[in-house]
Design an enzyme around this catalytic site. Structure first.
Site, PDB file in Angstrom:
ATOM      1  N   ASP A  91      40.496  39.184 -32.845  1.00  0.00           N
ATOM      2  CA  ASP A  91      40.817  38.936 -31.440  1.00  0.00           C
ATOM      3  C   ASP A  91      40.527  37.468 -31.140  1.00  0.00           C
ATOM      4  O   ASP A  91      40.049  36.741 -31.999  1.00  0.00           O
ATOM      5  CB  ASP A  91      40.045  39.901 -30.526  1.00  0.00           C
ATOM      6  CG  ASP A  91      38.537  39.671 -30.577  1.00  0.00           C
ATOM      7  OD1 ASP A  91      38.083  38.796 -31.339  1.00  0.00           O
ATOM      8  OD2 ASP A  91      37.811  40.379 -29.870  1.00  0.00           O
ATOM      9  N   ASP A 266      44.086  49.407 -31.275  1.00  0.00           N
ATOM     10  CA  ASP A 266      42.710  49.311 -31.761  1.00  0.00           C
ATOM     11  C   ASP A 266      41.823  49.875 -30.676  1.00  0.00           C
ATOM     12  O   ASP A 266      42.179  49.826 -29.495  1.00  0.00           O
ATOM     13  CB  ASP A 266      42.310  47.848 -31.987  1.00  0.00           C
ATOM     14  CG  ASP A 266      42.008  47.155 -30.674  1.00  0.00           C
ATOM     15  OD1 ASP A 266      42.962  46.790 -29.964  1.00  0.00           O
ATOM     16  OD2 ASP A 266      40.822  47.014 -30.323  1.00  0.00           O
ATOM     17  N   CYS A 309      41.160  71.024 -38.478  1.00  0.00           N
ATOM     18  CA  CYS A 309      41.091  69.599 -38.809  1.00  0.00           C
ATOM     19  C   CYS A 309      40.730  69.491 -40.295  1.00  0.00           C
ATOM     20  O   CYS A 309      39.854  70.188 -40.780  1.00  0.00           O
ATOM     21  CB  CYS A 309      40.042  68.900 -37.946  1.00  0.00           C
ATOM     22  SG  CYS A 309      39.810  67.163 -38.375  1.00  0.00           S
ATOM     23  N   CYS A 311      39.603  66.741 -41.804  1.00  0.00           N
ATOM     24  CA  CYS A 311      38.768  65.570 -42.068  1.00  0.00           C
ATOM     25  C   CYS A 311      37.551  65.964 -42.914  1.00  0.00           C
ATOM     26  O   CYS A 311      37.192  67.142 -42.981  1.00  0.00           O
ATOM     27  CB  CYS A 311      38.332  64.910 -40.757  1.00  0.00           C
ATOM     28  SG  CYS A 311      36.865  65.635 -40.015  1.00  0.00           S
ATOM     29  N   CYS A 314      34.958  68.059 -40.838  1.00  0.00           N
ATOM     30  CA  CYS A 314      35.370  69.432 -40.499  1.00  0.00           C
ATOM     31  C   CYS A 314      35.566  70.280 -41.757  1.00  0.00           C
ATOM     32  O   CYS A 314      35.489  71.502 -41.688  1.00  0.00           O
ATOM     33  CB  CYS A 314      36.629  69.410 -39.643  1.00  0.00           C
ATOM     34  SG  CYS A 314      36.326  68.709 -38.005  1.00  0.00           S
ATOM     35  N   HIS A 340      35.175  62.063 -38.139  1.00  0.00           N
ATOM     36  CA  HIS A 340      36.168  62.960 -37.517  1.00  0.00           C
ATOM     37  C   HIS A 340      37.039  62.178 -36.527  1.00  0.00           C
ATOM     38  O   HIS A 340      38.267  62.318 -36.516  1.00  0.00           O
ATOM     39  CB  HIS A 340      35.472  64.125 -36.800  1.00  0.00           C
ATOM     40  CG  HIS A 340      36.383  64.860 -35.866  1.00  0.00           C
ATOM     41  ND1 HIS A 340      37.254  65.836 -36.293  1.00  0.00           N
ATOM     42  CD2 HIS A 340      36.614  64.710 -34.525  1.00  0.00           C
ATOM     43  CE1 HIS A 340      37.970  66.259 -35.250  1.00  0.00           C
ATOM     44  NE2 HIS A 340      37.596  65.595 -34.172  1.00  0.00           N
TER      45      HIS A 340
HETATM   46 ZN    ZN Z   1      37.549  66.744 -38.147  1.00  0.00          ZN
END
Ligand code: ZN
Length: 385
Positions: A91, A266, A309, A311, A314, A340
């Site tokens: 930035d 972002d 999920c 991920c 999870c 997550h």
């Molecule tokens: Zn998850």
């Protein structure tokens, strides 16, 4: 840097593209995790890679104050210093130095901003040239132009002044010679005033930069105001260049903004929320931010924090276990929740991209939350027009 627009959803204007940089090809739409001080807070780089991040953002202001951009230049630039070999976006530092002004700790002039840093209490000056010099030393792939950031409640006169100064400063940034692999993105300002947004966009588009950003859209406006700005501005940005919406990043906001035709995002939220025990969760009525401390989690040993999920968090842990770790302030939990949250945003943009490329984007968003039971009329209109 080269941008190729691969496909546009004919019903919504959502786009899929490829952005080629010297440090890798970025598939858009893309979510960029934020590595404020040169590292995504609490998350090892190998995890960032495993989660599928393609580009990360680093903060010019923070790195300039400590350890100093000259030290990072000595180390060989951001990529060598951090050992993240993928693309970096930095930035401009403007957002931070202007936040000092809001707290009465900075003086804004037509040439830039004088401010006292909050670490060592030293006086600094940052203008367009200084911001370019710092970002050149850092060696990021995408460099943001130094813009004038007004507060969300600024008067019309105040925002008009900021638009004019942003154009002037952007011209000075464009004249600055960066490293050959670096590309400069100007930032469209104009606050909540549509005509000033148009004026800012028109003046900046004339400069023919390699990409464009919408700035000042997450500095205190309402959700409806942000939607309205993004909807009206996105498709006026050049279609053959990447479009970056700064600082926006809940699943719902990503769905809305990709639908409006934006490509890059972002946000600090995935890691920040994790420190408060909050996580993104898809419900029948849309995406929500929820707490792991909710009552139903106490004895739920069979479900992860978000059902279905995939991920790493999870896939491994129950709601009961995550809630317990958070209640006991066990530091690993901040990592698990952030993983997550990051996975959710990175995967959501990847899946949107896939749906755009496969001509089923409208069906995708209908089944993914912004057209759930709590959708606003505006959300329906956006998708159905
Ligand atoms: Zn998850």
């Amino acid at each position: 840097m080269k941008f190729t627009l691969q496909k546009v959803c004919p019903k919504t204007g959502a786009r899929a593209g490829l952005l080629e940089t010297e440090h890798g090809v970025i598939e858009t739409p893309v979510f960029m995790p934020v590595a404020t001080k040169g590292s995504v807070r609490g998350i090892p780089w190998e995890t960032i890679k495993e989660l599928g991040a393609q580009i990360v953002l680093a903060n010019t202001y923070h790195l300039h104050i400590r350890p100093g951009d000259k030290l990072i230049q000595k180390a060989g630039g951001l990529h060598k210093w951090s050992n993240w070999s993928g693309p970096f976006l930095t930035d401009s530092g403007g957002f931070q130095v202007f936040s000092f002004a809001r707290r009465g700790k900075a003086k804004i002039m037509d040439s830039g901003v004088t401010f006292k840093d909050d670490l060592e209490g030293k006086m600094h000056f940052m203008g367009p040239k200084e911001s370019m010099e710092i970002q050149k030393n850092l060696g990021s792939d995408i460099v943001m132009a130094f813009d004038h950031c007004p507060p969300a409640d600024a008067t019309r006169e105040g925002i008009d002044y900021s638009v004019n100064l942003t154009t002037e400063w952007t011209k000075q940034c464009m004249d600055y010679e960066l490293q050959s692999h670096q590309s400069l993105f100007p930032i469209v300002q104009g606050g909540r005033f549509e005509d000033l947004r148009h004026k800012s966009l028109k003046e900046l588009v004339k400069l023919d930069a390699p990409g464009y950003a919408l700035g000042g859209v997450s500095v205190g406006e309402s959700r409806e105001e942000v939607d309205r700005i993004v909807q009206t501005m996105a498709n006026e940005l050049p279609s053959n260049k990447p479009r970056y919406l700064m600082g926006v990043g809940t699943p719902r906001d990503l769905l809305m903004s990709v639908t409006s035709g934006m490509d890059m995002f972002d946000c600090i939220l995935p890691t920040r929320l994790s420190r408060h025990g909050s996580f993104f969760r898809k419900n029948p009525e849309g995406w929500k931010t929820e707490s792991v401390t909710q009552k139903e989690f106490t004895e739920d040993f069979n479900n992860p924090i978000m059902k279905n999920c995939q991920c790493p968090t999870c896939s491994q842990f129950s709601r009961a276990y995550i809630k317990h770790l958070f209640k006991r302030s066990e530091i690993t939990v901040y990592y698990y929740i952030a993983v997550h949250n990051l996975y959710t945003l990175i995967n959501l943009t990847k899946n949107m991209r896939k749906a755009i490329l496969e001509d089923r984007f409208v069906e995708f968003i209908k089944s993914n939350g912004i057209l759930g039971e709590s959708s606003t009329e505006k959300e329906y209109n956006l998708v159905n027009t």
